[in-house]
Write a protein that holds these residues in place. Structure first.
Motif, PDB file in Angstrom:
ATOM      1  N   ASN A 117      27.800  -3.045   0.122  1.00  0.00           N
ATOM      2  CA  ASN A 117      27.326  -4.414  -0.070  1.00  0.00           C
ATOM      3  C   ASN A 117      28.446  -5.412  -0.313  1.00  0.00           C
ATOM      4  OD1 ASN A 117      24.627  -3.550   0.160  1.00  0.00           O
ATOM      5  ND2 ASN A 117      24.563  -2.999  -2.015  1.00  0.00           N
ATOM      6  N   ILE A 118      29.689  -4.979  -0.260  1.00  0.00           N
ATOM      7  CA  ILE A 118      30.812  -5.895  -0.445  1.00  0.00           C
ATOM      8  C   ILE A 118      30.996  -6.718   0.828  1.00  0.00           C
ATOM      9  CG2 ILE A 118      33.287  -6.067  -0.909  1.00  0.00           C
ATOM     10  CD1 ILE A 118      33.120  -3.468  -2.421  1.00  0.00           C
ATOM     11  N   PRO A 119      31.076  -8.056   0.723  1.00  0.00           N
ATOM     12  CA  PRO A 119      31.268  -8.890   1.918  1.00  0.00           C
ATOM     13  C   PRO A 119      32.525  -8.495   2.693  1.00  0.00           C
ATOM     14  CG  PRO A 119      30.677 -10.239   0.021  1.00  0.00           C
ATOM     15  CD  PRO A 119      30.917  -8.857  -0.502  1.00  0.00           C
ATOM     16  N   ARG A 120      32.456  -8.634   3.980  1.00  0.00           N
ATOM     17  CA  ARG A 120      33.554  -8.216   4.851  1.00  0.00           C
ATOM     18  C   ARG A 120      34.857  -8.927   4.490  1.00  0.00           C
ATOM     19  NH1 ARG A 120      34.053  -5.802   9.775  1.00  0.00           N
ATOM     20  NH2 ARG A 120      35.832  -6.433  11.064  1.00  0.00           N
ATOM     21  N   GLU A 121      34.770 -10.238   4.193  1.00  0.00           N
ATOM     22  CA  GLU A 121      35.993 -10.987   3.895  1.00  0.00           C
ATOM     23  C   GLU A 121      36.641 -10.501   2.596  1.00  0.00           C
ATOM     24  OE1 GLU A 121      32.935 -12.166   4.260  1.00  0.00           O
ATOM     25  OE2 GLU A 121      32.522 -13.953   3.030  1.00  0.00           O
ATOM     26  N   VAL A 122      35.833 -10.013   1.661  1.00  0.00           N
ATOM     27  CA  VAL A 122      36.379  -9.464   0.424  1.00  0.00           C
ATOM     28  C   VAL A 122      37.120  -8.166   0.716  1.00  0.00           C
ATOM     29  CG1 VAL A 122      35.809  -8.503  -1.845  1.00  0.00           C
ATOM     30  CG2 VAL A 122      34.647 -10.568  -1.032  1.00  0.00           C
ATOM     31  N   LEU A 123      36.529  -7.312   1.561  1.00  0.00           N
ATOM     32  CA  LEU A 123      37.189  -6.069   1.953  1.00  0.00           C
ATOM     33  C   LEU A 123      38.526  -6.357   2.629  1.00  0.00           C
ATOM     34  CD1 LEU A 123      34.151  -4.075   3.414  1.00  0.00           C
ATOM     35  CD2 LEU A 123      35.251  -3.729   1.215  1.00  0.00           C
ATOM     36  N   GLN A 124      38.533  -7.344   3.493  1.00  0.00           N
ATOM     37  CA  GLN A 124      39.764  -7.685   4.218  1.00  0.00           C
ATOM     38  C   GLN A 124      40.838  -8.202   3.261  1.00  0.00           C
ATOM     39  OE1 GLN A 124      38.175 -10.477   7.099  1.00  0.00           O
ATOM     40  NE2 GLN A 124      37.829  -8.871   8.638  1.00  0.00           N
ATOM     41  N   ALA A 125      40.442  -9.018   2.281  1.00  0.00           N
ATOM     42  CA  ALA A 125      41.408  -9.526   1.302  1.00  0.00           C
ATOM     43  C   ALA A 125      41.981  -8.390   0.469  1.00  0.00           C
ATOM     44  CB  ALA A 125      40.742 -10.569   0.402  1.00  0.00           C
ATOM     45  N   LYS A 126      41.141  -7.436   0.065  1.00  0.00           N
ATOM     46  CA  LYS A 126      41.623  -6.291  -0.695  1.00  0.00           C
ATOM     47  C   LYS A 126      42.635  -5.488   0.105  1.00  0.00           C
ATOM     48  CE  LYS A 126      37.561  -5.283  -3.560  1.00  0.00           C
ATOM     49  NZ  LYS A 126      36.590  -4.231  -3.862  1.00  0.00           N
ATOM     50  N   GLN A 127      42.319  -5.245   1.372  1.00  0.00           N
ATOM     51  CA  GLN A 127      43.216  -4.462   2.213  1.00  0.00           C
ATOM     52  C   GLN A 127      44.530  -5.199   2.449  1.00  0.00           C
ATOM     53  OE1 GLN A 127      40.648  -3.878   5.549  1.00  0.00           O
ATOM     54  NE2 GLN A 127      39.495  -2.217   4.571  1.00  0.00           N
ATOM     55  N   ARG A 128      44.464  -6.493   2.632  1.00  0.00           N
ATOM     56  CA  ARG A 128      45.670  -7.271   2.909  1.00  0.00           C
ATOM     57  C   ARG A 128      46.620  -7.298   1.721  1.00  0.00           C
ATOM     58  NH1 ARG A 128      46.079 -13.251   5.711  1.00  0.00           N
ATOM     59  NH2 ARG A 128      48.357 -13.414   5.599  1.00  0.00           N
ATOM     60  N   PHE A 129      46.058  -7.428   0.525  1.00  0.00           N
ATOM     61  CA  PHE A 129      46.906  -7.558  -0.667  1.00  0.00           C
ATOM     62  C   PHE A 129      46.935  -6.280  -1.512  1.00  0.00           C
ATOM     63  CE2 PHE A 129      45.658 -11.914   0.405  1.00  0.00           C
ATOM     64  CZ  PHE A 129      46.916 -12.511   0.472  1.00  0.00           C
ATOM     65  N   SER A 130      46.417  -5.171  -0.952  1.00  0.00           N
ATOM     66  CA  SER A 130      46.425  -3.869  -1.646  1.00  0.00           C
ATOM     67  C   SER A 130      45.802  -3.963  -3.032  1.00  0.00           C
ATOM     68  CB  SER A 130      47.855  -3.326  -1.746  1.00  0.00           C
ATOM     69  OG  SER A 130      48.394  -3.114  -0.463  1.00  0.00           O
ATOM     70  N   ILE A 131      44.653  -4.626  -3.102  1.00  0.00           N
ATOM     71  CA  ILE A 131      43.918  -4.749  -4.356  1.00  0.00           C
ATOM     72  C   ILE A 131      42.987  -3.550  -4.477  1.00  0.00           C
ATOM     73  CG2 ILE A 131      42.302  -6.143  -5.693  1.00  0.00           C
ATOM     74  CD1 ILE A 131      43.360  -8.606  -4.207  1.00  0.00           C
ATOM     75  N   ILE A 132      43.134  -2.805  -5.560  1.00  0.00           N
ATOM     76  CA  ILE A 132      42.341  -1.600  -5.769  1.00  0.00           C
ATOM     77  C   ILE A 132      41.221  -1.889  -6.759  1.00  0.00           C
ATOM     78  CG2 ILE A 132      42.403   0.829  -6.477  1.00  0.00           C
ATOM     79  CD1 ILE A 132      44.100   0.213  -4.033  1.00  0.00           C
ATOM     80  N   GLY A 133      40.001  -1.514  -6.397  1.00  0.00           N
ATOM     81  CA  GLY A 133      38.896  -1.654  -7.334  1.00  0.00           C
ATOM     82  C   GLY A 133      37.619  -2.087  -6.665  1.00  0.00           C
ATOM     83  N   ASN A 134      36.502  -1.676  -7.252  1.00  0.00           N
ATOM     84  CA  ASN A 134      35.176  -2.006  -6.737  1.00  0.00           C
ATOM     85  C   ASN A 134      34.289  -2.675  -7.768  1.00  0.00           C
ATOM     86  OD1 ASN A 134      35.593  -0.854  -4.139  1.00  0.00           O
ATOM     87  ND2 ASN A 134      35.216   1.187  -4.965  1.00  0.00           N
ATOM     88  N   SER A 135      34.820  -3.054  -8.914  1.00  0.00           N
ATOM     89  CA  SER A 135      33.960  -3.610  -9.954  1.00  0.00           C
ATOM     90  C   SER A 135      33.355  -4.935  -9.470  1.00  0.00           C
ATOM     91  CB  SER A 135      34.753  -3.839 -11.249  1.00  0.00           C
ATOM     92  OG  SER A 135      35.625  -4.937 -11.120  1.00  0.00           O
ATOM     93  N   PRO A 136      32.093  -5.181  -9.797  1.00  0.00           N
ATOM     94  CA  PRO A 136      31.445  -6.427  -9.363  1.00  0.00           C
ATOM     95  C   PRO A 136      32.180  -7.680  -9.813  1.00  0.00           C
ATOM     96  CG  PRO A 136      29.813  -4.874 -10.182  1.00  0.00           C
ATOM     97  CD  PRO A 136      31.157  -4.280 -10.500  1.00  0.00           C
ATOM     98  N   ALA A 137      32.725  -7.669 -11.027  1.00  0.00           N
ATOM     99  CA  ALA A 137      33.428  -8.858 -11.524  1.00  0.00           C
ATOM    100  C   ALA A 137      34.668  -9.156 -10.688  1.00  0.00           C
ATOM    101  CB  ALA A 137      33.815  -8.669 -12.992  1.00  0.00           C
ATOM    102  N   LEU A 138      35.388  -8.113 -10.286  1.00  0.00           N
ATOM    103  CA  LEU A 138      36.567  -8.303  -9.439  1.00  0.00           C
ATOM    104  C   LEU A 138      36.151  -8.813  -8.068  1.00  0.00           C
ATOM    105  CD1 LEU A 138      39.626  -7.915  -8.940  1.00  0.00           C
ATOM    106  CD2 LEU A 138      39.090  -5.587  -8.178  1.00  0.00           C
ATOM    107  N   ASN A 139      35.124  -8.219  -7.477  1.00  0.00           N
ATOM    108  CA  ASN A 139      34.654  -8.652  -6.160  1.00  0.00           C
ATOM    109  C   ASN A 139      34.183 -10.102  -6.189  1.00  0.00           C
ATOM    110  OD1 ASN A 139      35.161  -6.150  -4.990  1.00  0.00           O
ATOM    111  ND2 ASN A 139      33.106  -5.371  -5.433  1.00  0.00           N
ATOM    112  N   ASP A 140      33.500 -10.487  -7.264  1.00  0.00           N
ATOM    113  CA  ASP A 140      33.026 -11.869  -7.384  1.00  0.00           C
ATOM    114  C   ASP A 140      34.188 -12.850  -7.471  1.00  0.00           C
ATOM    115  OD1 ASP A 140      30.451 -10.948  -7.326  1.00  0.00           O
ATOM    116  OD2 ASP A 140      30.094 -11.140  -9.488  1.00  0.00           O
ATOM    117  N   ALA A 141      35.245 -12.473  -8.199  1.00  0.00           N
ATOM    118  CA  ALA A 141      36.414 -13.356  -8.317  1.00  0.00           C
ATOM    119  C   ALA A 141      37.095 -13.527  -6.960  1.00  0.00           C
ATOM    120  CB  ALA A 141      37.384 -12.790  -9.342  1.00  0.00           C
ATOM    121  N   ILE A 142      37.223 -12.437  -6.207  1.00  0.00           N
ATOM    122  CA  ILE A 142      37.852 -12.513  -4.874  1.00  0.00           C
ATOM    123  C   ILE A 142      37.015 -13.382  -3.941  1.00  0.00           C
ATOM    124  CG2 ILE A 142      38.516 -11.174  -2.835  1.00  0.00           C
ATOM    125  CD1 ILE A 142      39.173  -8.854  -4.739  1.00  0.00           C
TER     126      ILE A 142
END
Length: 391
Positions: free
Chosen positions: A9-34
């Motif tokens: 359920n993580i938006p595609r653009e959030v996944l792409q940002a995580k991969q681009r900047f090597s951000i590790i984590g799946n917590s809802p609060a982190l995903n919401d901030a991104i």
């Protein structure tokens, strides 16, 4: 190593940002901030990123810059707390030749260099009040003057600021301008601390351990189930930065081993929020060392009281000797020598701790709960009183 991003359920653009900047984590609060950073990126509003030191605030201005229309222009990150107060204006706005001692030539500042791009002001709360006034003018009009100049210049920059300080409290104390606060915080992004990110702690631990082994060609470390639980319970006051340091220490000195809970706790420092078991206890609710000693005394007297009550309860149902003592309870022969002096506080405390460990078969968690002290304190007392043989 993959980013362990598996949530559907993580938006595609959030996944792409995580991969681009090597951000590790799946917590809802982190995903919401991104996601919040991505949504505000195309709109030229000032953004204030708030979060504890070491929580990863520096990723968010980069996400905003690369996801917006300014991505092909300059991105400049400025640590406001690392620049001396006497030179901060020159660094940000530039200076004219001869403006001050050492100004041997005219120099551009960051606001001139980054024209059309983005400036990230980290630790913005550290700016002097005079510099805050200059910054406010840039935000309101896009105008600034170099130090030592009367010529007004214009710049078109987007400002993203970050702080681990409560700026509203700084405003109340007169250390930060209220008008600047509201200008900077048009959009707020709250970066969650590590202890609120759940199993992200374990994902980051694996990532840091794997990266260390790969970089330095050492056998990788693993963690026991109890050690993983301790990682989850610890408060992590230094957030992701502290976790990385701890994992790298363990990877260096315990290469190729499975990290036990004991080894981990020996590496973790105690925190203001409690012991190494990480209970989030406010400072006002914590026991001081003297309070803990008092609690141990109370436990000692409670044990004595329980024994007395037990004797009293058994007395009516048991044979007694001529002195009225319960025959079921062994009686010591009368003392003929001088009685021992009253035990010292340390001796009594040692006996209470030892008895708690014996009654719980060496289970330190249960012993600490019965003594009403933190496990960290119990570890200290075990070492202080040489009670490791009871474990």
């Amino acid at each position: 190593m993959p980013n362990d991003i598996t949530e559907p359920n993580i938006p595609r653009e959030v996944l792409q940002a995580k991969q681009r900047f090597s951000i590790i984590g799946n917590s809802p609060a982190l995903n919401d901030a991104i996601l919040r950073a991505i949504k505000v990126a195309p709109i030229d509003l000032s953004v204030l990123v708030i979060g504890e030191s070491g929580s990863g605030k520096e990723f968010f201005p980069q996400i905003i810059h690369t996801s917006g229309a300014r991505k092909h222009k300059k991105y400049i990150a400025v640590n406001c707390g690392a620049i001396p107060e006497g030179t901060i204006d020159s660094e940000l706005f530039g200076h004219e030749k001869g403006a001050f001692t050492g100004a041997v030539a005219t120099r551009k500042g960051y606001f001139e260099e980054a024209d059309g791009g983005t400036i990230f002001l980290d630790e913005v709360a550290e700016l002097p009040l005079t510099t805050q006034a200059r910054l406010l003018r840039v935000l309101e009009t896009g105008e600034f003057m170099k130090v030592g100049s009367s010529v007004v210049q214009r710049t078109n920059v987007r400002i993203v600021a970050a702080t681990n300080v409560d700026l509203l409290q700084a405003v109340r104390k007169g250390k930060f301008r209220e008008d600047l606060y509201y200008r900077l915080s048009t959009v707020l992004i709250n970066v969650p601390p590590l202890h609120e990110r759940g199993e992200d702690v374990l994902l980051l631990t694996r990532k840091f351990a794997s990266a260390f082994a790969e970089k330095y060609l050492t056998p990788p470390i693993t963690f026991s189930d109890e050690a993983r639980r301790a990682l989850m319970l610890y408060n992590w006051p230094g957030n992701v930065r502290q976790l990385k340091n701890v994992v790298e220490q363990l990877a260096l000195f315990n290469a190729g081993e499975e990290i036990s809970r004991r080894t981990l706790l020996e590496t973790l420092p105690p925190t203001e929020a409690g012991g190494a078991e990480g209970q989030h206890v406010p400072m006002a609710d914590m026991h001081s060392y003297e309070q803990e000693r008092e609690l141990l005394w109370q436990t000692l007297f409670a044990l004595k009281s329980e024994i007395a009550q037990l004797k009293e309860a058994l007395a009516p149902h048991s044979e007694t000797d001529g002195r009225g003592a319960c025959a079921l309870i062994p009686q010591l022969p009368p003392r003929t020598d001088n009685p021992s002096p009253t035990p010292t506080l340390e001796e009594a405390e040692r006996e209470v701790v030892a008895e708690a460990l014996r009654r719980n078969n060496g289970d330190k968690k249960r012993a600490a709960e019965q003594l009403d002290i933190s496990q960290r304190t119990l570890y200290r007392k075990i070492h202080e009183y040489g009670l490791s043989d009871i474990l």
